[in-house]
Scaffold this motif. Structure first.
Motif, PDB file in Angstrom:
ATOM      1  N   ILE A   1       0.860  -1.209   0.000  1.00 46.30           N
ATOM      2  CA  ILE A   1       0.000   0.000   0.000  1.00 46.30           C
ATOM      3  C   ILE A   1       0.872   1.225   0.000  1.00 46.30           C
ATOM      4  O   ILE A   1       1.786   1.355   0.811  1.00 46.30           O
TER       5      ILE A   1
ATOM      6  N   TRP B   1       0.938   4.501   1.139  1.00 45.72           N
ATOM      7  CA  TRP B   1       0.246   5.343   2.133  1.00 45.72           C
ATOM      8  C   TRP B   1       0.262   6.816   1.758  1.00 45.72           C
ATOM      9  O   TRP B   1      -0.666   7.542   2.083  1.00 45.72           O
TER      10      TRP B   1
ATOM     11  N   VAL C   1      -2.678   7.241  -0.540  1.00 43.16           N
ATOM     12  CA  VAL C   1      -3.952   7.108   0.189  1.00 43.16           C
ATOM     13  C   VAL C   1      -4.248   8.381   0.983  1.00 43.16           C
ATOM     14  O   VAL C   1      -5.354   8.919   0.965  1.00 43.16           O
TER      15      VAL C   1
ATOM     16  N   GLN D   1      -5.161  11.204  -1.288  1.00 37.36           N
ATOM     17  CA  GLN D   1      -6.542  11.094  -1.791  1.00 37.36           C
ATOM     18  C   GLN D   1      -7.567  11.462  -0.706  1.00 37.36           C
ATOM     19  O   GLN D   1      -8.606  12.089  -0.996  1.00 37.36           O
TER      20      GLN D   1
END
Length: 249
Positions: A3, A5, A8, A11
């Protein structure tokens, strides 16, 4: 799968910023406009309801006043008709009594003077008494006795002969006041009609004074500077008395 981060979190931040922007610049104005529109609609509905109540109240008040007016009008008309009938009956009774009194006087005079008077003269004079009584009642019989009296008097004015008009004009010289006496109170319309008729006949520059004179017996007379023009029940009876006096000499 690994992932990212950073992506994320970026976003999430972008989403939060987008929601804040939408709320501030889109949703809030729209909601405010909706609230304002709703408030205006409520206000218009309240105003319409208030106007409807006022209109209903005004309508009810108008109907109530109209009902009262109709009742009062009916009462006034009934009272006026009753008064007119009572006056007509009273006048007819008075004229009948006076005619009967004159008839009785004539019969008595003829009885006392039978040596020089014949039956034909008596019958003629008696017939004149009845004719006068009938003429008086015919002239004045109406729903409104006062209006009929004024009408007959106006006809008398319009029917003045040239010499009478000349006498009247001479009496008015110098701006003499014209005194109009009547057995009843003349209305403003009746006073104006008499003034208009006199002015149209004689063109005088005079003032008018109106007085009540019950002794005229349902009549009217004009007095100015020694001149008199009148009409009344008493006038008919007086004329009859003159005829009787001439016939019995």
């Amino acid at each position: 799968m690994k992932i990212d981060w950073f992506t994320v979190i970026a976003q999430i931040i972008n989403f939060v910023v987008l929601m804040w922007l939408l709320k501030k610049f889109l949703y809030r104005p729209i909601l405010a406009a909706i609230d304002e529109r709703e408030s205006n609609i409520k206000k218009q509905l309240l105003d319409a309801e208030s106007q409807k109540k006022e209109a209903d109240q005004a309508k009810a008040e108008f109907n109530h006043k109209n009902e009262i007016f109709n009742k009062e009008k009916d009462v006034l008309m009934q009272n006026a008709a009753a008064e007119a009938k009572a006056e007509a009956d009273k006048l007819k009774a008075t004229a009948r009594d006076e005619a009967n009194e004159l008839k009785t006087s004539l019969e008595k005079a003829f009885t006392e003077d039978q040596a020089t008077k014949n039956d034909n003269v008596a019958k003629r004079l008696k017939g004149e008494a009845l004719d006068i009584a009938r003429k008086t009642l015919a002239d004045l019989s109406s729903v409104s006795l006062e209006d009929q009296t004024v009408t007959v008097f106006i006809e008398r004015l319009n029917g003045l002969k040239v010499d009478e008009k000349t006498k009247f004009s001479e009496a008015l010289k110098g701006g003499k006041t014209i005194l109009v006496q009547s057995a009843f109170v003349l209305s403003k319309e009746q006073q104006a009609l008499i003034q208009k008729t006199v002015s149209s006949l004689l063109k005088p520059d005079s003032t008018f004074e109106f007085k009540v004179q019950p002794e005229l017996i349902s009549g009217i007379e004009i007095l100015t500077n020694g001149y008199k023009l009148s009409w009344s029940v008493a006038e008919y009876l007086g004329s009859f008395e003159d005829d009787v006096e001439v016939a019995t000499k």
